[in-house]
Design an enzyme around this catalytic site. Structure first.
Site, PDB file in Angstrom:
ATOM      1  N   SER A  14      10.505 -48.886   0.537  1.00  0.00           N
ATOM      2  CA  SER A  14      10.043 -50.182   0.974  1.00  0.00           C
ATOM      3  C   SER A  14      10.244 -51.139  -0.216  1.00  0.00           C
ATOM      4  O   SER A  14       9.646 -50.792  -1.327  1.00  0.00           O
ATOM      5  CB  SER A  14       8.674 -50.264   1.295  1.00  0.00           C
ATOM      6  OG  SER A  14       8.117 -51.513   1.407  1.00  0.00           O
ATOM      7  N   HIS A  39      13.870 -50.109   3.893  1.00  0.00           N
ATOM      8  CA  HIS A  39      12.937 -50.536   4.481  1.00  0.00           C
ATOM      9  C   HIS A  39      12.414 -52.112   4.302  1.00  0.00           C
ATOM     10  O   HIS A  39      12.175 -52.251   2.746  1.00  0.00           O
ATOM     11  CB  HIS A  39      11.496 -49.825   4.604  1.00  0.00           C
ATOM     12  CG  HIS A  39      10.575 -50.152   5.457  1.00  0.00           C
ATOM     13  ND1 HIS A  39      10.469 -49.951   6.783  1.00  0.00           N
ATOM     14  CD2 HIS A  39       9.385 -50.837   5.094  1.00  0.00           C
ATOM     15  CE1 HIS A  39       9.245 -50.485   7.325  1.00  0.00           C
ATOM     16  NE2 HIS A  39       8.494 -51.084   6.412  1.00  0.00           N
ATOM     17  N   ASP A  41      10.244 -55.534   4.405  1.00  0.00           N
ATOM     18  CA  ASP A  41       8.977 -56.066   4.857  1.00  0.00           C
ATOM     19  C   ASP A  41       9.018 -57.508   4.939  1.00  0.00           C
ATOM     20  O   ASP A  41       8.606 -58.236   3.872  1.00  0.00           O
ATOM     21  CB  ASP A  41       7.591 -55.473   4.035  1.00  0.00           C
ATOM     22  CG  ASP A  41       7.481 -53.901   4.549  1.00  0.00           C
ATOM     23  OD1 ASP A  41       7.286 -53.392   5.580  1.00  0.00           O
ATOM     24  OD2 ASP A  41       7.339 -53.251   3.161  1.00  0.00           O
ATOM     25  N   MET A  43       6.748 -60.663   5.904  1.00  0.00           N
ATOM     26  CA  MET A  43       5.421 -61.204   6.370  1.00  0.00           C
ATOM     27  C   MET A  43       5.520 -62.808   6.184  1.00  0.00           C
ATOM     28  O   MET A  43       5.861 -63.365   5.454  1.00  0.00           O
ATOM     29  CB  MET A  43       4.479 -60.472   5.085  1.00  0.00           C
ATOM     30  CG  MET A  43       4.487 -59.153   5.027  1.00  0.00           C
ATOM     31  SD  MET A  43       3.472 -58.620   3.913  1.00  0.00           S
ATOM     32  CE  MET A  43       3.660 -56.952   3.590  1.00  0.00           C
ATOM     33  N   HIS A  72      11.110 -54.448   9.104  1.00  0.00           N
ATOM     34  CA  HIS A  72       9.862 -54.467   9.623  1.00  0.00           C
ATOM     35  C   HIS A  72       9.295 -56.114   9.675  1.00  0.00           C
ATOM     36  O   HIS A  72       8.746 -56.540   8.700  1.00  0.00           O
ATOM     37  CB  HIS A  72       8.709 -53.600   9.201  1.00  0.00           C
ATOM     38  CG  HIS A  72       7.518 -53.401   9.307  1.00  0.00           C
ATOM     39  ND1 HIS A  72       6.508 -52.882   8.469  1.00  0.00           N
ATOM     40  CD2 HIS A  72       6.935 -53.864  10.505  1.00  0.00           C
ATOM     41  CE1 HIS A  72       5.410 -52.752   9.127  1.00  0.00           C
ATOM     42  NE2 HIS A  72       5.493 -53.286  10.426  1.00  0.00           N
ATOM     43  N   MET A  74       6.460 -58.419  10.223  1.00  0.00           N
ATOM     44  CA  MET A  74       4.780 -58.677  10.438  1.00  0.00           C
ATOM     45  C   MET A  74       4.588 -60.251  10.411  1.00  0.00           C
ATOM     46  O   MET A  74       4.046 -60.955   9.486  1.00  0.00           O
ATOM     47  CB  MET A  74       4.040 -58.110   9.146  1.00  0.00           C
ATOM     48  CG  MET A  74       4.168 -56.578   9.274  1.00  0.00           C
ATOM     49  SD  MET A  74       3.908 -55.941   7.604  1.00  0.00           S
ATOM     50  CE  MET A  74       5.578 -55.738   7.007  1.00  0.00           C
ATOM     51  N   MET A 143       1.375 -47.561  11.682  1.00  0.00           N
ATOM     52  CA  MET A 143       1.107 -48.330  10.389  1.00  0.00           C
ATOM     53  C   MET A 143      -0.230 -47.099   9.836  1.00  0.00           C
ATOM     54  O   MET A 143      -1.142 -47.049  10.318  1.00  0.00           O
ATOM     55  CB  MET A 143       0.494 -49.513  10.656  1.00  0.00           C
ATOM     56  CG  MET A 143       1.527 -50.467  10.757  1.00  0.00           C
ATOM     57  SD  MET A 143       2.912 -50.639   9.538  1.00  0.00           S
ATOM     58  CE  MET A 143       1.993 -50.917   8.249  1.00  0.00           C
ATOM     59  N   ASP A 181       4.198 -45.429   7.811  1.00  0.00           N
ATOM     60  CA  ASP A 181       4.596 -46.648   6.952  1.00  0.00           C
ATOM     61  C   ASP A 181       3.186 -46.977   6.464  1.00  0.00           C
ATOM     62  O   ASP A 181       2.317 -47.679   6.993  1.00  0.00           O
ATOM     63  CB  ASP A 181       5.075 -47.947   7.609  1.00  0.00           C
ATOM     64  CG  ASP A 181       5.363 -49.111   6.618  1.00  0.00           C
ATOM     65  OD1 ASP A 181       5.371 -48.820   5.487  1.00  0.00           O
ATOM     66  OD2 ASP A 181       5.645 -50.187   7.227  1.00  0.00           O
TER      67      ASP A 181
HETATM   68  C1  DX5 Z   1       2.864 -52.737   4.373  1.00  0.00           C
HETATM   69  C2  DX5 Z   1       4.258 -52.562   4.583  1.00  0.00           C
HETATM   70  C3  DX5 Z   1       4.705 -51.175   4.011  1.00  0.00           C
HETATM   71  C4  DX5 Z   1       4.414 -51.277   2.409  1.00  0.00           C
HETATM   72  C5  DX5 Z   1       4.472 -49.913   2.360  1.00  0.00           C
HETATM   73  O1  DX5 Z   1       2.332 -53.996   5.126  1.00  0.00           O
HETATM   74  O2  DX5 Z   1       4.572 -52.725   6.094  1.00  0.00           O
HETATM   75  O3  DX5 Z   1       6.041 -51.030   4.108  1.00  0.00           O
HETATM   76  O4  DX5 Z   1       5.350 -52.054   1.855  1.00  0.00           O
HETATM   77  O5  DX5 Z   1       3.989 -49.824   0.653  1.00  0.00           O
HETATM   78  P1  DX5 Z   1       3.370 -48.426   0.186  1.00  0.00           P
HETATM   79  O6  DX5 Z   1       4.075 -47.263   0.319  1.00  0.00           O
HETATM   80  O7  DX5 Z   1       3.103 -49.082  -1.077  1.00  0.00           O
HETATM   81  O8  DX5 Z   1       2.039 -48.317   0.871  1.00  0.00           O
HETATM   82 ZN    ZN Z   2       6.629 -51.871   6.402  1.00  0.00          ZN
END
Ligand code: DX5
Ligand code: ZN
Length: 224
Positions: A14, A39, A41, A43, A72, A74, A143, A181
């Protein structure tokens, strides 16, 4: 499956946890490692209580990453951005079940853009919520932390949900991949793959370690 027909378990670092001050070398490190996917993320500060990054970072990844981009989202109303992420090189586009009013339609749209379609579910969302969509999706992202931040600890109830999801996939004969994840480390990786996880996302465990490429390769060897 790889060329020999062997089923491989995948590692998806990630990038949220990487050092954005040296983004190109962090991408290069992943390119040269045994990682399988990037990956990513995204947000929006509305669906989750944190803002990460959007198009500018996505474009740097598009231009420099040499492995599939696993995006991903969010964000609320993800259907507004499916084409945009296709144009920015997403190979797998995952939306949250909790963020979609018309999940089925959004999944069809993602697939019609020639991306793999994923659905992510929060820790409180039961596996039964996936019953009517499981045959349509290429990936389910379970999740194992509450979305919004990296570096949180793994929620143990995920093991139980993972087994239920595996059962649902078997029962419905679907070929959906299972991605885990949040809070993934070398401590829970083998149990997760034994219970049927196909893709493990790891952020802080990789990028906050002394030697991120070694950590990636080590995770990969644990699960394969
Ligand atoms: C959380 C993200 C994850 C996160 C994982 O909202 O979707 O992908 O980056 O990070 P770690 O491995 O540090 O929990
Ligand atoms: Zn993620």
């Amino acid at each position: 499956k790889n060329l020999l027909g062997i089923i491989m378990n995948l590692i998806a670092p990630s990038m949220l946890a990487c050092d954005f001050g040296k983004l190109l070398s962090e991408i290069d490190l992943v390119n040269k490692s045994k990682a399988d996917w990037f990956h990513i993320d995204v947000m929006d500060g509305v669906f989750v209580p944190n803002i990460s990054f959007g198009s500018p970072i996505m474009k740097v990844l598009q231009n420099n990453a040499k492995k599939p981009l696993d995006v991903h989202l969010m964000i609320v109303d993800p259907e507004k951005y499916t084409r945009k992420f296709y144009e920015m090189g997403a190979d797998i586009l995952t939306v949250h079940l909790e963020a979609c009013k018309h999940l089925h339609r959004t999944i069809q749209e993602i697939k019609s853009l020639n991306m793999k379609a994923g659905v992510a579910i929060n820790p409180h969302t039961p596996i039964s919520a996936l019953t009517s969509i499981i045959n349509e999706v290429d990936l389910v992202c379970l999740m194992s932390v509450n979305p919004g931040f990296g570096g949180q600890s793994f929620i143990e109830n995920t093991y139980d949900k993972l087994s239920r999801l595996k059962d649902l996939i078997k029962k419905t004969k679907s070929n959906t991949l299972i991605e885990i994840d949040g809070g993934v480390t070398s401590k829970n990786a083998s149990k997760l793959t034994e219970l049927g996880a196909d893709v493990l996302v790891a952020g802080s465990y990789i990028f906050k370690s002394k030697n991120p490429s070694y950590t990636i390769n080590n995770l990969s060897s644990i699960v394969n």
